[in-house]
Design an enzyme around this catalytic site. Structure first.
Site, PDB file in Angstrom:
ATOM      1  N   GLY A   1      -8.264 -55.540 -10.749  1.00  0.00           N
ATOM      2  CA  GLY A   1      -9.103 -54.359 -10.849  1.00  0.00           C
ATOM      3  C   GLY A   1      -8.216 -53.292 -11.021  1.00  0.00           C
ATOM      4  N   SER A   2      -8.977 -51.876 -10.526  1.00  0.00           N
ATOM      5  CA  SER A   2      -8.266 -50.680 -10.837  1.00  0.00           C
ATOM      6  C   SER A   2      -7.086 -50.366  -9.905  1.00  0.00           C
ATOM      7  CB  SER A   2      -9.170 -49.688 -10.431  1.00  0.00           C
ATOM      8  OG  SER A   2     -10.464 -49.772 -11.228  1.00  0.00           O
ATOM      9  N   THR A   3      -7.052 -51.411  -8.903  1.00  0.00           N
ATOM     10  CA  THR A   3      -5.452 -51.231  -8.228  1.00  0.00           C
ATOM     11  C   THR A   3      -4.477 -51.345  -9.157  1.00  0.00           C
ATOM     12  OG1 THR A   3      -5.443 -53.486  -7.472  1.00  0.00           O
ATOM     13  CG2 THR A   3      -6.538 -52.218  -6.094  1.00  0.00           C
ATOM     14  N   PHE A   4      -4.458 -52.067 -10.239  1.00  0.00           N
ATOM     15  CA  PHE A   4      -3.537 -52.367 -11.026  1.00  0.00           C
ATOM     16  C   PHE A   4      -3.196 -51.221 -11.665  1.00  0.00           C
ATOM     17  CE2 PHE A   4      -1.326 -54.084 -14.828  1.00  0.00           C
ATOM     18  CZ  PHE A   4      -0.529 -54.912 -14.205  1.00  0.00           C
ATOM     19  N   LYS A   5      -3.940 -50.202 -11.741  1.00  0.00           N
ATOM     20  CA  LYS A   5      -3.680 -48.790 -12.552  1.00  0.00           C
ATOM     21  C   LYS A   5      -2.165 -48.275 -11.726  1.00  0.00           C
ATOM     22  CE  LYS A   5      -8.259 -47.869 -13.943  1.00  0.00           C
ATOM     23  NZ  LYS A   5      -9.549 -47.523 -13.275  1.00  0.00           N
TER      24      LYS A   5
END
Lengths: 489, 461
Positions: free
Chosen positions: A218-222
């Site tokens: 999810g967005s943690t990969f950003k």
């Protein structure tokens, strides 16, 4: 008749010789293999014939041994707070073998390891009873408790690392199991074991989610996408505007649009603002602009696509695949075919916090002989450098903004600099399943950066936006970080 | 002085020294080693010297002493090594059985019974030495032997099988008997008598065919009958070991009697053909072969006996776990005390001990063949090679089977394994060999003083 008699004598001699060769083959050449064959019950008898060595956390054993009267096996394993420590220790069962640290360090724990030869020999002469050596872990009991209690009844996992060394501080997974419940070999143990199997319990309590389960990040990969943008020179300044349209159309598609969660200011947003609001459009475009090859290379520097992350318990391989353009753009926001273990995301946070240097995660600090001699001492090892120190500073600065006044405010700790990133990963066909709530973070004090954490919670059914990570996962990360910081004082 | 040094072989016209004192010295070792082993097991299992040690030592010592005195009196020139080796193997066998008796999971104690059977065995040994003044007497019973051997071999068919093999006859009140063990000796007597008469016909009256000498049909008859019989034993009694033993015994004796290599070729062809034929029909044999090829395979999720035996050997390693400290009890049932006793030997005294025991067997076989070489009469030669050959084949088949060299067959390790028939029959076997060796080594009646006495040759009867 003497000629044939002599030949018969030679023949009989050959028969005896064949037997001698055969017993040499079986007992000498194949001997060790047969001796250590897992089906050879002597292996288990040996394993349980003496009090097993212990697995140590913070100087205290989280395991123990007790005598039993179950036939061949004299001693049985016991666990203190087994549910909490199971993802660390694994189990050692008279009937069901062993796994994880119990299995990997079996030689040390039973005392049969060759490295214990000297102390074993001393025992033999002094008449002391053979007993196992100890495995000293890097874990932090308070952090582990914070993680385990924080997860509570929810399904999820926590991994916490010391960014400076790679030492694993917490490794929690829920729902969990108590390895004591099937340490013996009675019918009761067998029932307990069977009840924990996947086919009988769909919640899979024996799955070590922190190391062995991969989730869409999810967005943690950003954080990885932002690092890739800086490392590849796509953007240099985290506070200058990016070239990001709103809405953003995925490349190579007939107008398929990538949307943001809610109406947030993402048009041409700076990296700082984009991470603060968790702009899908900005990071999807960065990933598309960089291309699959560069994104994959950066992800691999953080530890993706490495099947050999041994802590020494092997972590499942986190994946950033080779993929087409639209999928690659989606991977930039952690929603495509890329998957990560909680440990992997903790490694991402830790390398950012550690000035761009990723340390190899490990959880066994020392192996100690029964006479307290250190048999093996782990020295921290650098695994890779996903970021230059300058870029690491930049990523830290925007992650700190997320906690200060972005989606991660729930992780604020007074007097401590905290950087983090929330995430809510959709999954299932058409996103019909409950999303995963993520939070990755690190805490910095004047003395250093002692902790980086990744938290994932499966199946929260209320919140579907990016706030979920902030609401559900961030408080747990905060408690784990506080527990570690408290120990520092 | 020089004359005695040139006469150290067992073949000599002058006659060898009697070597009775050598035998006595060896016997002392043969008694002491098991006694120490007995104490060793006791210390390992209970931490104390076992209570029965005095009685056991006296008993074994008494048996060995009486046997020695009888040999001294009635067979003064007998081979000096056979009795000590047999005593040592029997004594060690008792220790291993007693040691396995200490494992409650293996059923009731067998050592007391084995001691009783050993006593009977030694008694039969003594009786044979005292009453059988000359082995050639046995020649008279050639055809009676054949009938007796056939009856003994066929008898088990009428009794229920044990562990898949019908090799037992049960006599109410007396327990069970394995007639195959006795048949081994009796059939050797029959072969020796038969072949002594027929060997010329078998060797000479033959037609040449494709480079081999084919015997006449009427001479070939017996070998085919024996072949068929051994196959029938295999089929009806599912006893691979006994059939192999008898067929091998017959081929070896034929070869020695006729000095024709072609017999060996026939024998191998026939046994190979028979083995293939039977293996295709008999599921019992197929299982054995399968287990042999896949020793460690699990069956029904459990470890097989074959695998347990292999684990025992492997865990024993070079020096073994020590007497009483192994886990060969994991091979459950009755077999660990009989067929699988070598696994306990391998585990507890290790490769070193197992090789020593195999060498003891090798030495005993070699002394038997030496007796055959030394024997002056063809009947004695044939009988002793038959007995030694049978003994060698049995040792090979059992030890090879247990260690996984060849498929497992149900047979007992001579002297070592638990089993009344086996221990009695093997003591009788050793007695007959000793009798032949005594005759062979006995100095010829002093010839009339003559300068060319050494040129005198014994004329074959």
């Amino acid at each position: 008749m003497n000629k044939p008699l002599r030949r018969v004598a030679i023949f009989c001699g050959l028969l005896v010789l064949a037997l001698l060769v055969r017993v040499n083959w079986v007992q000498f050449v194949q001997g060790d293999e047969l001796k250590n064959d897992p089906h050879n019950r002597r292996v288990a008898i040996e394993r349980y014939s003496t009090p097993r060595g212990n697995i140590i956390v913070d100087g205290k054993a989280v395991t123990g041994s007790t005598t039993t009267d179950s036939g061949d096996f004299k001693y049985k394993r016991t666990y203190k707070n087994g549910k909490m420590w199971a993802p660390v220790t694994g189990y050692a069962s008279q009937a069901f073998d062993a796994n994880q640290l119990e299995k990997l360090n079996d030689g040390i724990l039973t005392g049969t390891d060759d490295r214990l030869f000297f102390s074993r020999t001393v025992d033999m002469f002094t008449g002391g009873k053979q007993k196992g050596g100890d495995v000293v872990t890097t874990l932090n009991a308070k952090a582990q408790k914070a993680a385990f209690d924080g997860l509570g009844k929810q399904k999820g996992a926590v991994a916490a690392i010391n960014p400076e060394t790679g030492a694993i501080l917490a490794l929690a997974s829920t729902p969990s199991y108590d390895p004591s419940s099937f340490a013996g070999m009675s019918n009761k143990d067998a029932e307990a074991y069977n009840a924990l199997q996947k086919k009988n319990d769909p919640d899979e309590p024996m799955l070590n989610r922190a190391l062995r389960q991969t989730y869409p990040p999810g967005s943690t990969f950003k954080v990885v996408t932002a690092s890739a943008a800086l490392e590849n020179g796509l953007y240099h300044d985290v506070d200058s505007k990016t070239d990001s349209p709103l809405p953003y159309t995925l490349p190579d598609t007939s107008g398929l649009q990538l949307k943001n969660e809610g109406n947030i200011p993402c048009k041409d947003a700076t990296l700082r603002e984009a991470l603060r609001w968790s702009c899908n459009t900005v990071f999807g475009k960065i990933s598309a602009d960089l291309g699959n090859k560069k994104m994959k290379a950066e992800a691999e520097k953080f530890g993706f696509n490495d099947p050999g992350i041994n802590t020494p318990v092997r972590a499942s391989e986190s994946i950033f695949p080779k993929d087409n353009r639209p999928q690659n753009a989606m991977a930039g926001i952690g929603q495509a075919s890329n998957r990560a273990t909680p440990l992997q995301m903790a490694m991402v946070a830790s390398s950012v916090a550690n000035g761009g240097k990723l340390m190899k995660p490990y959880m066994v600090d020392q192996l100690v002989a029964q006479n307290l001699n250190v048999v093996q001492q782990h020295t921290p090892q650098e695994m890779s450098r996903p970021l230059s120190p300058e870029n690491a500073q930049k990523v830290q600065s925007i992650m700190e903004t997320v906690v200060k006044n972005g989606t991660g405010t729930a992780a604020q700790i007074p007097g401590v600099t905290v950087g983090g990133k929330t995430g809510t990963a959709q999954h299932g066909e058409n996103n019909k399943d409950n999303p995963y709530a993520w939070f990755i973070s690190y805490a910095k004090t004047g003395k250093g950066t002692p902790v980086a954490v990744a938290v994932v919670i499966e199946g929260s059914d209320t919140l579907r936006d990016d706030i979920a990570g902030g609401k559900l996962a961030a408080p747990i990360a905060k408690r784990v970080m506080e527990a570690v910081l408290e120990g520092q004082k | 002085m020089s004359s005695s040094t040139t006469n150290t072989t067992t073949i000599g016209t002058i006659g060898a020294p009697s070597r009775r004192n050598t035998e006595l010295a060896m016997l002392i070792f043969a008694v002491l080693i098991p006694v120490f082993a007995y104490i060793n097991v006791g210390l390992a299992k209970e931490g104390t010297v076992p209570a029965g040690v005095l009685g056991y030592s006296l008993g074994l010592g008494l048996l060995a002493g009486v046997a020695h005195l009888v040999v001294r009196k009635w067979a003064p020139y007998a081979d000096p090594l056979m009795l000590p080796i047999a005593t040592l193997l029997n004594g060690l066998g008792l220790i291993f059985i007693w040691r396995l008796d200490q494992e409650p999971s293996l059923g009731k104690a067998m050592a007391p019974n084995q001691l009783m059977w050993s006593t009977f065995g030694v008694a039969l040994f003594l009786a044979i030495l005292i009453f059988l003044k000359d082995h050639r007497v046995l020649q008279r019973y050639t055809y009676i032997s054949m009938v007796v051997a056939l009856v003994l071999l066929v008898a088990p068919v009428f009794f229920p099988g044990v562990n898949g093999a019908k090799i037992w006859i049960t006599i109410p009140g007396l327990g069970s008997l394995q007639p195959g063990e006795f048949a081994k000796i009796i059939i050797a007597i029959f072969f020796a008598g038969y072949l002594m008469v027929k060997r010329d016909a078998l060797a000479l009256a033959s037609r040449r065919f494709m480079g081999l000498y084919l015997p006449r049909g009427r001479d070939l008859g017996p070998i085919l009958v024996i072949w068929a019989l051994s196959l029938m034993i295999l089929v009806f009694e599912t006893d691979l070991g006994t059939s192999l033993l008898f067929f091998g015994l017959f081929v070896v004796m034929l070869y020695v009697a006729t000095e024709r290599t072609s017999w060996i070729v026939f024998g191998l062809l026939l046994s190979a053909g028979g083995a293939v034929a039977v293996a295709t029909f008999e599921s019992h044999v197929q299982t054995r072969v399968h287990n042999w090829l896949n020793p460690l395979e699990l069956s029904n999720g459990g470890v097989t006996e074959t695998a347990q035996a292999m684990y025992s050997f492997g865990s024993g390693g070079i020096l073994g776990s020590g007497l009483g400290q192994g886990y060969s009890r994991l091979i459950l049932g009755i077999a660990p005390k009989s067929d699988y006793i070598l696994a306990t030997v391998g585990e507890e005294v290790g490769l070193a001990g197992l090789m020593a025991i195999l060498l003891l067997y090798g030495l005993l076989i070699e002394r038997g063949i030496r007796t055959a070489l030394a024997a002056r009469d063809p009947f004695g030669k044939l009988l002793s090679i038959g007995l030694s050959g049978a003994f060698a084949l049995q040792v090979f088949v059992v030890a090879g089977g247990v260690t996984g060299l060849i498929p497992l067959t149900g047979m007992t390790m001579p002297f070592l394994a638990q089993g009344g028939s086996s221990v009695i029959a093997n003591w009788a076997l050793v007695a007959i060999l000793l009798r032949i060796s005594d005759t062979a080594r006995r100095p010829a009646p002093a010839p009339a003083p003559s300068t060319d006495a050494e040129m005198t040759q014994v004329v074959r009867p």
